[in-house]
Design an enzyme around this catalytic site. Structure first.
Site, PDB file in Angstrom:
ATOM      1  N   HIS A  20      14.248  -5.114 -28.361  1.00 22.95           N
ATOM      2  CA  HIS A  20      14.221  -5.544 -29.754  1.00 22.95           C
ATOM      3  C   HIS A  20      13.583  -6.928 -29.875  1.00 22.95           C
ATOM      4  CE1 HIS A  20      16.495  -6.892 -33.543  1.00 22.95           C
ATOM      5  NE2 HIS A  20      15.461  -6.168 -33.900  1.00 22.95           N
ATOM      6  N   ASP A  28      -8.738  -3.849 -30.336  1.00 21.27           N
ATOM      7  CA  ASP A  28     -10.057  -3.252 -30.138  1.00 21.27           C
ATOM      8  C   ASP A  28     -10.681  -3.845 -28.872  1.00 21.27           C
ATOM      9  OD1 ASP A  28     -11.250  -5.766 -30.860  1.00 21.27           O
ATOM     10  OD2 ASP A  28     -11.287  -5.168 -32.961  1.00 21.27           O
ATOM     11  N   HIS A  96      -7.354 -14.090 -38.944  1.00 23.62           N
ATOM     12  CA  HIS A  96      -7.617 -13.572 -37.595  1.00 23.62           C
ATOM     13  C   HIS A  96      -7.292 -14.606 -36.515  1.00 23.62           C
ATOM     14  CE1 HIS A  96      -9.296 -10.929 -34.608  1.00 23.62           C
ATOM     15  NE2 HIS A  96     -10.202 -11.818 -34.248  1.00 23.62           N
ATOM     16  N   TYR A 118     -11.824  -5.865 -36.237  1.00 16.28           N
ATOM     17  CA  TYR A 118     -10.472  -6.152 -36.715  1.00 16.28           C
ATOM     18  C   TYR A 118      -9.503  -4.983 -36.590  1.00 16.28           C
ATOM     19  CZ  TYR A 118     -12.856 -10.236 -38.518  1.00 16.28           C
ATOM     20  OH  TYR A 118     -13.606 -11.378 -38.627  1.00 16.28           O
ATOM     21  N   ALA A 119      -9.752  -4.076 -35.674  1.00 10.95           N
ATOM     22  CA  ALA A 119      -8.822  -2.974 -35.409  1.00 10.95           C
ATOM     23  C   ALA A 119      -7.795  -3.475 -34.395  1.00 10.95           C
ATOM     24  CB  ALA A 119      -9.570  -1.745 -34.900  1.00 10.95           C
ATOM     25  N   ASN A 120      -6.912  -4.332 -34.879  1.00  9.03           N
ATOM     26  CA  ASN A 120      -5.901  -4.979 -34.051  1.00  9.03           C
ATOM     27  C   ASN A 120      -4.605  -5.060 -34.838  1.00  9.03           C
ATOM     28  OD1 ASN A 120      -7.960  -6.026 -32.045  1.00  9.03           O
ATOM     29  ND2 ASN A 120      -8.620  -7.115 -33.881  1.00  9.03           N
TER      30      ASN A 120
END
Length: 129
Positions: A20, A28, A96, A118-120
């Site tokens: 947790h 990316d 970012h 920006y595929a993060n």
């Protein structure tokens, strides 16, 4: 041998160690990976595996209470932005540069072959009870 779920032994083992509040960066191919976190690099070729595939697989395995992504994803990669909004509860958008800073504290980094910007996302683990 496992018959379903995540078959990659390095990734399956790393996921089993999460608790947790731990964070997992799914990124990316171009995201700078900070020194420190455990890294499972799944990138094979540009676009393989895709960010969406890896996100879907990890969300099926983890309890996620929230996530953080780059604000720039909305304009630069609307498809990823839509996926994140639909998939991640309590999604927070930050610049970012802030996402990169937060990534240094991740417990695990999973690098995809995604070749769109920006595929993060930094996932925050929850508990199942």
């Amino acid at each position: 041998m496992r018959k379903s779920g995540i078959l990659n032994r390095h990734l399956a083992g790393a996921l089993a160690e999460l608790g947790h509040g731990h964070t997992v960066l799914i990124c990316d191919a171009g995201m700078p990976i900070p020194a420190g976190p455990r890294v499972v690099d799944l990138a094979f070729r540009a676009g393989v595996p895709a960010f969406a595939e890896v996100l879907d697989g990890l969300l099926a395995e983890l309890v996620v209470e929230g996530g953080t992504a780059a604000r720039e994803v909305g304009e630069a990669n609307p498809q990823a932005a839509r996926l994140l909004r639909e998939s991640i509860p309590a999604l927070e958008l930050v610049p970012h540069e802030e996402l990169k800073r937060l990534s240094a504290r991740a417990r695990l980094v999973v690098r995809t072959g995604e070749a769109r910007p920006y595929a993060n996302v930094l996932l925050r683990c929850g508990v199942f009870f």
